[in-house]
Design an enzyme around this catalytic site. Structure first.
Site, short mmCIF file in Angstrom:
data_model
loop_
_atom_site.label_atom_id
_atom_site.label_comp_id
_atom_site.label_asym_id
_atom_site.label_seq_id
_atom_site.Cartn_x
_atom_site.Cartn_y
_atom_site.Cartn_z
N MET A 27 83.12 -26.47 113.01
CA MET A 27 83.93 -27.39 113.79
C MET A 27 85.34 -27.49 113.21
O MET A 27 86.07 -28.45 113.48
CB MET A 27 83.27 -28.75 113.87
CG MET A 27 81.98 -28.75 114.67
SD MET A 27 81.55 -30.34 115.42
CE MET A 27 81.44 -31.39 113.98
N ALA A 29 88.41 -27.81 110.27
CA ALA A 29 88.67 -28.56 109.03
C ALA A 29 88.00 -27.83 107.87
O ALA A 29 87.27 -28.41 107.07
CB ALA A 29 88.20 -30.00 109.14
N ASP A 32 86.17 -25.11 101.05
CA ASP A 32 85.57 -24.05 100.24
C ASP A 32 84.12 -23.79 100.61
O ASP A 32 83.61 -22.68 100.44
CB ASP A 32 85.67 -24.39 98.75
CG ASP A 32 87.09 -24.26 98.22
OD1 ASP A 32 87.94 -23.69 98.93
OD2 ASP A 32 87.34 -24.73 97.08
N HIS A 34 82.90 -23.80 103.69
CA HIS A 34 82.96 -22.86 104.81
C HIS A 34 83.35 -21.46 104.32
O HIS A 34 82.82 -20.45 104.80
CB HIS A 34 84.01 -23.32 105.83
CG HIS A 34 83.67 -24.60 106.52
ND1 HIS A 34 84.32 -25.79 106.24
CD2 HIS A 34 82.76 -24.90 107.49
CE1 HIS A 34 83.84 -26.74 107.01
NE2 HIS A 34 82.89 -26.24 107.77
N GLY A 146 75.21 -23.48 106.43
CA GLY A 146 75.07 -24.06 105.11
C GLY A 146 73.81 -24.89 104.99
O GLY A 146 73.36 -25.53 105.95
N GLU A 147 73.25 -24.94 103.79
CA GLU A 147 72.06 -25.75 103.54
C GLU A 147 72.37 -27.23 103.44
O GLU A 147 71.44 -28.05 103.45
CB GLU A 147 71.36 -25.28 102.26
CG GLU A 147 70.68 -23.93 102.40
CD GLU A 147 69.89 -23.55 101.17
OE1 GLU A 147 70.01 -24.26 100.14
OE2 GLU A 147 69.15 -22.55 101.23
N GLN A 152 69.58 -29.44 110.36
CA GLN A 152 70.22 -28.58 111.35
C GLN A 152 69.84 -27.13 111.16
O GLN A 152 69.48 -26.43 112.12
CB GLN A 152 71.73 -28.74 111.26
CG GLN A 152 72.52 -27.75 112.11
CD GLN A 152 74.01 -27.96 111.96
OE1 GLN A 152 74.57 -28.87 112.55
NE2 GLN A 152 74.67 -27.12 111.17
N MET A 183 80.52 -30.56 99.39
CA MET A 183 81.75 -30.43 100.17
C MET A 183 81.48 -30.72 101.63
O MET A 183 80.49 -30.25 102.21
CB MET A 183 82.33 -29.04 100.01
CG MET A 183 82.94 -28.81 98.64
SD MET A 183 83.86 -27.26 98.55
CE MET A 183 84.47 -27.37 96.86
#
Length: 282
Positions: A27, A29, A32, A34, A146-147, A152, A183
């Site tokens: 989404m 923004a 690190d 991402h 990401g975990e 999700q 993060m």
């Protein structure tokens, strides 16, 4: 710089000769965390696509849709630094051409009623619907998540398998700040004192991991104490199996937490190896 495409037609043209495709849905923004997803995805396919789309259907009324940070130019620079080939940044009209009210959605099933689903009943319907659309439009061979958003990730994997979408869904470890805070794009809303207090969330998870050999009750007790000492009252702090079922002594488990610290609501989780006190902790 990566090619920036905003329509389905432009996406089709940009990926017409793409070979194998890896997708990192975001989404925007970007931070690190991402970037680590992009680095993980880069060698998995010939073409790396990052989508940037603030999806309105996963926000309930009163949530932070309008306030969600939008930093497109900085996001584009980060994508370029990580070797992204295509950035797909569609409008709401491209993703929902018949409007937000008149649409077919994905029913996320009973697993989506737990944890985040109990707090945000419509959230995962919106998440899975937009991910299914992105899979259909981008047609990736592999998609990387990401975990940190563990529920999700679990639901996207289940959807890809149950709906036979032909996409390998890969999870990447959570990237953390120096003090352990996971993060997140929402971390920027933490005030100075709340930012310090938020570090207790990851500290609670570490305490739970350390208590793992003593069994499930010890894990939860240890994590609860750290949060209480920091004055954090979690929305939930639960221990589950890796597939979000009941945790079993003597097996691998997942410790998940959500808590509001000041304005932002923060999520985190970690793997825990459980001992079985009935068997002397083995």
């Amino acid at each position: 710089m990566p090619a920036v495409v905003r329509t389905v037609a432009e996406l089709r043209a940009a990926t017409a000769a793409a070979g194998t495709v890896a997708l990192v849905p975001t989404m925007g923004a970007l931070h690190d965390g991402h970037a680590s997803l992009m680095r993980h995805a880069r060698p998995l396919a010939d073409t790396l696509v990052v989508s940037i789309f603030v999806n309105p259907t996963q926000f309930a009324p009163g949530e932070d849709l309008d306030a969600y940070p939008r930093t497109f130019e900085a996001d584009l620079e980060r994508c370029a630094a990580e070797g992204v080939d295509v950035v797909f940044a569609p409008t709401v009209e491209q993703m929902y051409p018949h409007g937000l009210e008149d649409q077919i959605t994905v029913d996320p099933g009973p697993r989506a009623t737990l944890l985040e689903g109990a707090q945000r009943p419509t959230h995962f319907r919106g998440v899975l619907t937009v991910v299914a659309k992105l899979f259909s439009l981008v047609r990736p061979d592999v998609a990387v998540f990401g975990e940190k958003d563990y529920q999700q990730l679990s639901l996207v994997r289940l959807m890809a398998r149950e709906l036979c979408l032909g996409v390998e869904v890969v999870g990447c470890p959570t990237v953390r700040e120096a003090d352990g805070l996971a993060m997140s794009s929402r971390n920027r809303y933490l005030s100075g004192s709340d930012r310090e207090r938020a570090a207790a969330i990851s500290a609670a998870l570490r305490a739970g991991v350390d208590a793992g050999p003593d069994g499930p009750e010890a894990v939860l007790h240890a994590a609860e104490k750290v949060l209480a000492d920091a004055g954090i009252d979690p929305d939930y702090l639960v221990l589950t199996s890796p597939d979000l079922g009941p945790a079993q002594p003597g097996r691998e488990a997942r410790l998940l937490v959500a808590a509001r610290v000041g304005q932002p609501r923060l999520l985190d989780n970690c793997a825990v190896s459980l001992g079985n006190p009935a068997d002397g902790g083995k």
